[in-house]
Scaffold this motif. Structure first.
Motif, PDB file in Angstrom:
ATOM      1  N   ALA A  34      33.667  38.899  38.891  1.00  0.00           N
ATOM      2  CA  ALA A  34      32.563  38.707  37.945  1.00  0.00           C
ATOM      3  C   ALA A  34      31.499  37.787  38.541  1.00  0.00           C
ATOM      4  O   ALA A  34      30.295  38.042  38.412  1.00  0.00           O
ATOM      5  CB  ALA A  34      33.095  38.145  36.627  1.00  0.00           C
ATOM      6  N   GLU A  43      25.676  42.503  36.058  1.00  0.00           N
ATOM      7  CA  GLU A  43      26.665  41.965  35.128  1.00  0.00           C
ATOM      8  C   GLU A  43      27.946  42.787  35.237  1.00  0.00           C
ATOM      9  O   GLU A  43      27.897  44.021  35.208  1.00  0.00           O
ATOM     10  CB  GLU A  43      26.109  42.064  33.705  1.00  0.00           C
ATOM     11  N   ALA A  44      29.083  42.117  35.347  1.00  0.00           N
ATOM     12  CA  ALA A  44      30.370  42.816  35.446  1.00  0.00           C
ATOM     13  C   ALA A  44      30.935  43.077  34.063  1.00  0.00           C
ATOM     14  O   ALA A  44      30.870  42.215  33.189  1.00  0.00           O
ATOM     15  CB  ALA A  44      31.354  41.975  36.250  1.00  0.00           C
ATOM     16  N   THR A  46      34.619  44.495  32.589  1.00  0.00           N
ATOM     17  CA  THR A  46      35.967  44.978  32.874  1.00  0.00           C
ATOM     18  C   THR A  46      36.452  45.819  31.708  1.00  0.00           C
ATOM     19  O   THR A  46      36.379  45.404  30.553  1.00  0.00           O
ATOM     20  CB  THR A  46      36.922  43.787  33.096  1.00  0.00           C
TER      21      THR A  46
END
Ligand code: PSU
Ligand code: MN
Length: 306
Positions: A34, A43-44, A46
């Protein structure tokens, strides 16, 4: 409601944490990826299923829960498992195929993983081929990976991707990387050497095939690559152990990764972490470059009449 403006983002899968890497190194990797993606200007998010809810983005608590894997009642979810998991209220980690199935719905075109699943070495008898392959043909996401996992049959995996019409783009390599090592002996038809060119290739691919994914093959950094003999020997032993133990299907990839970690005394884990981070960096840069090309426009631009 006004359409939300898209921001450059990168999808991350959660099976690599739940079934691919030991706790708590897996949680630490989640945080690290991240940060790496944020440093690239994206922007990560998950992906996972938490108590039957689809998630793009996890709280620290949820990441921790997913990272505990089977012991915490977490199941492994391929794309075809998503509907049932929602309906039954399951908590599960998404594989590459499941993450691809969900990414575009969350506004993401780019996805970073370690290595995709593919054709297993005994596929001629078992027919064991990962759903990751059909997902690449079905969902328009650029997947950045260090090639396919070396425990697989790489030539067959490449042939299958060709049949499915999925381009493989070597990033600064003319060969398919083999996850723990940079080379496989398999020549790639397409190499790009910089991110702006990579973004143009992805953009052009989606003008022609707006619903088909791509595989970006990004070799493990040289200083983290494992010696070929060490990993070849470890893979042969891990596969023999899986056969002896009768491990098949969904359980096979997690079993092999765990055996490799034991046999190499953690070296395979360190390499896996390094290559995942390297993929996250490239994916972040690609997401930013693609965002500049697409802006908020997500529609196909098809062939023009004269
Ligand atoms: N890459 C890794 N570690 C992993 C995996 C990939 O570095 O644990 C996971 C991915 O989630 C991939 C899955 O989608 O393994 C493939 O599993 P199968 O072979 O059962 O399709
Ligand atoms: Mn399988």
């Amino acid at each position: 409601m006004a359409k939300e403006k898209r921001r450059p983002g990168v999808a991350l899968e959660s099976t690599i944490y739940a079934f691919g890497l030991p706790y708590p190194k897996n949680v630490e990797l989640g945080w690290k990826l991240a940060r790496t993606i944020a440093a690239a200007g994206a922007e990560a998010k998950t992906f996972a299923v938490v108590d039957g809810e689809l998630r793009a983005g996890l709280t620290d608590g949820e990441l921790d829960r997913i990272a505990r894997g089977a012991e915490g009642g977490v199941v492994k979810l391929a794309a075809s498992d998503l509907g049932p998991a929602m309906a039954l209220g399951l908590t599960g980690a998404t594989t590459v195929s499941a993450t691809m199935a969900l990414a575009r719905g969350a506004g993401l075109r780019v996805f970073a993983t370690g290595g995709i699943g593919g054709v297993h070495r005994d596929a001629a008898e078992t027919f064991d081929e990962s759903q990751d392959l059909t997902a690449l043909a079905r969902y328009p996401v650029a997947v950045v990976s260090a090639g396919a996992k070396a425990v697989l049959d790489l030539p067959k995996t490449v042939e299958r991707l060709e049949t499915l019409g999925v381009p493989i783009v070597g990033y600064q390599t003319a060969e398919l990387p083999a996850f723990y090592t940079r080379t496989s002996g398999i020549k790639l038809a397409l190499t790009v050497n910089d991110v702006p060119t990579l973004a143009r290739v992805v953009h052009a691919h989606w003008r022609i095939h707006p619903h088909v994914g791509l595989l970006v093959a990004n070799p493990i950094p040289v200083e983290h690559a494992l010696p070929q003999a060490l990993i070849d020997d470890a893979i042969a032993r891990a596969i023999a152990d899986a056969k002896d133990a009768g491990v098949r299907g969904k359980a096979l990839t997690p079993f092999l990764l765990k055996r490799l970690a034991d046999i190499t005394e953690g070296k395979s884990v360190d390499a896996n972490i390094a290559l995942a981070e390297n993929n996250a960096r490239l994916a972040g840069e690609l997401a930013v470059a693609l965002h500049a090309l697409f802006g908020d426009d997500d529609g196909p631009h098809l062939v023009r009449s004269p």
